[in-house]
Design a protein around this motif. Structure first.
Motif, PDB file in Angstrom:
ATOM      1  N   ALA A  24      -6.951   5.455   5.882  1.00 48.78           N
ATOM      2  CA  ALA A  24      -7.867   4.354   6.167  1.00 48.78           C
ATOM      3  C   ALA A  24      -7.367   3.580   7.381  1.00 48.78           C
ATOM      4  CB  ALA A  24      -7.978   3.429   4.961  1.00 48.78           C
ATOM      5  N   GLU A  66     -12.315   6.694  -7.264  1.00 45.12           N
ATOM      6  CA  GLU A  66     -11.583   6.849  -6.012  1.00 45.12           C
ATOM      7  C   GLU A  66     -10.942   5.523  -5.601  1.00 45.12           C
ATOM      8  OE1 GLU A  66     -13.711   7.538  -2.378  1.00 45.12           O
ATOM      9  OE2 GLU A  66     -15.420   6.331  -3.022  1.00 45.12           O
ATOM     10  N   GLU A  67      -9.784   5.611  -4.963  1.00 48.55           N
ATOM     11  CA  GLU A  67      -9.062   4.420  -4.538  1.00 48.55           C
ATOM     12  C   GLU A  67      -8.409   4.671  -3.189  1.00 48.55           C
ATOM     13  OE1 GLU A  67      -9.210   1.624  -6.024  1.00 48.55           O
ATOM     14  OE2 GLU A  67      -9.712   2.047  -8.120  1.00 48.55           O
ATOM     15  N   ILE A  68      -8.058   3.579  -2.522  1.00 49.84           N
ATOM     16  CA  ILE A  68      -7.206   3.628  -1.339  1.00 49.84           C
ATOM     17  C   ILE A  68      -5.914   2.906  -1.714  1.00 49.84           C
ATOM     18  CG2 ILE A  68      -6.899   2.859   1.041  1.00 49.84           C
ATOM     19  CD1 ILE A  68      -9.874   3.159   1.449  1.00 49.84           C
ATOM     20  N   ALA A  78      -9.038  10.686  -3.836  1.00 48.11           N
ATOM     21  CA  ALA A  78     -10.424  11.021  -4.153  1.00 48.11           C
ATOM     22  C   ALA A  78     -10.722  10.846  -5.632  1.00 48.11           C
ATOM     23  CB  ALA A  78     -10.719  12.454  -3.726  1.00 48.11           C
ATOM     24  N   SER A  98     -18.529   9.212  -1.562  1.00 47.36           N
ATOM     25  CA  SER A  98     -17.483   8.206  -1.444  1.00 47.36           C
ATOM     26  C   SER A  98     -18.095   6.843  -1.166  1.00 47.36           C
ATOM     27  CB  SER A  98     -16.512   8.577  -0.311  1.00 47.36           C
ATOM     28  OG  SER A  98     -15.569   7.547  -0.100  1.00 47.36           O
ATOM     29  N   THR A 153      -3.775  -0.877  -5.028  1.00 48.05           N
ATOM     30  CA  THR A 153      -4.853  -0.326  -4.211  1.00 48.05           C
ATOM     31  C   THR A 153      -5.364  -1.381  -3.239  1.00 48.05           C
ATOM     32  OG1 THR A 153      -6.601  -0.962  -5.775  1.00 48.05           O
ATOM     33  CG2 THR A 153      -5.521   1.168  -6.132  1.00 48.05           C
ATOM     34  N   MET A 209      -6.627  11.994   3.923  1.00 54.10           N
ATOM     35  CA  MET A 209      -7.528  10.966   4.424  1.00 54.10           C
ATOM     36  C   MET A 209      -6.777   9.647   4.520  1.00 54.10           C
ATOM     37  SD  MET A 209     -10.496  12.441   4.910  1.00 54.10           S
ATOM     38  CE  MET A 209     -11.584  11.032   5.077  1.00 54.10           C
ATOM     39  N   MET A 227     -12.422   5.582   7.038  1.00 56.65           N
ATOM     40  CA  MET A 227     -11.487   6.650   6.718  1.00 56.65           C
ATOM     41  C   MET A 227     -11.703   7.847   7.633  1.00 56.65           C
ATOM     42  SD  MET A 227     -11.074   6.780   2.599  1.00 56.65           S
ATOM     43  CE  MET A 227     -12.673   7.560   2.418  1.00 56.65           C
ATOM     44  N   HIS A 229      -6.040   7.622   1.039  1.00 56.25           N
ATOM     45  CA  HIS A 229      -7.164   7.781   0.129  1.00 56.25           C
ATOM     46  C   HIS A 229      -6.817   8.702  -1.032  1.00 56.25           C
ATOM     47  CE1 HIS A 229     -11.171   9.648  -0.988  1.00 56.25           C
ATOM     48  NE2 HIS A 229     -11.382   8.367  -1.187  1.00 56.25           N
ATOM     49  N   PHE A 280     -16.512   4.690   0.548  1.00 62.28           N
ATOM     50  CA  PHE A 280     -15.943   4.282   1.832  1.00 62.28           C
ATOM     51  C   PHE A 280     -16.565   5.088   2.965  1.00 62.28           C
ATOM     52  CE2 PHE A 280     -12.667   3.704  -1.430  1.00 62.28           C
ATOM     53  CZ  PHE A 280     -12.440   2.340  -1.307  1.00 62.28           C
ATOM     54  N   LYS A 317     -16.643   7.446   5.862  1.00 62.92           N
ATOM     55  CA  LYS A 317     -15.796   8.515   6.394  1.00 62.92           C
ATOM     56  C   LYS A 317     -16.285   8.912   7.775  1.00 62.92           C
ATOM     57  CE  LYS A 317     -14.478  10.543   1.948  1.00 62.92           C
ATOM     58  NZ  LYS A 317     -14.459  11.788   1.108  1.00 62.92           N
TER      59      LYS A 317
END
Length: 224
Positions: free
Chosen positions: A111, A157-159, A171, A177, A67, A109, A127, A169, A179, A181
């Motif tokens: 990033a 949640e991770e990217i 969710a 979130s 991630t 989504m 994002m 992304h 991050f 958006k």
């Protein structure tokens, strides 16, 4: 004393008996089908795991996926969905760090690491939905298709790193979130500021479909 008329002893049915008689219940309505989840990966999308880049279809619960800011995180569960139609977006090689041409869901989504966004929001990345990038670096909508999607689930949640250099992304359970958006209008304005020119689009202007963004006032001095 008995009444002297013809129906004095007419048979009758007790009201209590009628109340105790079961009444047929209306048939239950069929349960409404759950709507397919948004986002998700197409099965052949590559994600980086502790054993290298593998297609999402080969990722199992318990595998470790790299991630953006959480290191190597364990996949807690995996689910599948098959929406009636998936609107796709064509992403040319190199447009978002990917080394090959890709077809991805339009609601995925992604990033972005943009200097303008970092100056505005003081965050390393922001994002946006992939469809918001239409017209940017050759990214364009494609015809919809019926395609399966795979949804990874982490502790939160991770990217994740995908396709050699993209950041996609995943969710979490919460609607909120951690991050930033961007809306469609914010995405278009930031990209225009990043390139130093307006994005050239064929047909309608997507920015006009939303309310004016507060970024108008912020980006104006930068453009001057």
């Amino acid at each position: 004393m008995l009444l002297d008329h013809f129906n004095s002893f007419t048979d009758f049915q007790s009201v209590n008996l009628l109340m105790n008689t079961p009444v047929a219940k209306p048939a239950a309505r069929p349960a409404r089908r759950a709507r397919p989840q948004a986002g998700g990966f197409l099965p052949d999308t590559l994600v980086e795991t502790d054993r290298g880049f593998v297609q999402v279809r080969d990722v199992k619960a318990g595998d470790k996926v790299y991630t953006f800011d959480g290191g190597c995180q364990e996949v807690k569960s995996i689910s599948h969905s098959v929406p009636r139609l998936t609107t796709l977006v064509h992403v040319p090689a190199g447009a978002l760090g990917n080394d090959v041409d890709l077809m991805l869901p339009s609601d995925q989504m992604v990033a972005l690491e943009l200097a303008t966004a970092e100056r505005l929001f003081d965050v390393p990345l922001v994002m946006t939905r992939l469809i918001s990038l239409a017209g940017y670096k050759g990214i364009n909508p494609a015809l919809p298709e019926r395609m399966a999607r795979i949804h990874l689930k982490f502790q939160e949640e991770e990217i994740v790193w995908a396709e050699s250099g993209m950041l996609l992304h995943v969710a979490g359970d919460s609607i909120d979130s951690a991050f930033r958006k961007l809306s469609l209008a914010e995405t278009r304005q930031i990209l225009a500021s990043e390139d130093g020119r307006a994005l050239a689009l064929t047909g309608m202007d997507p920015v006009s479909t939303e309310e004016p963004s507060h970024l108008d006032q912020i980006l104006a001095p930068m453009a001057a």
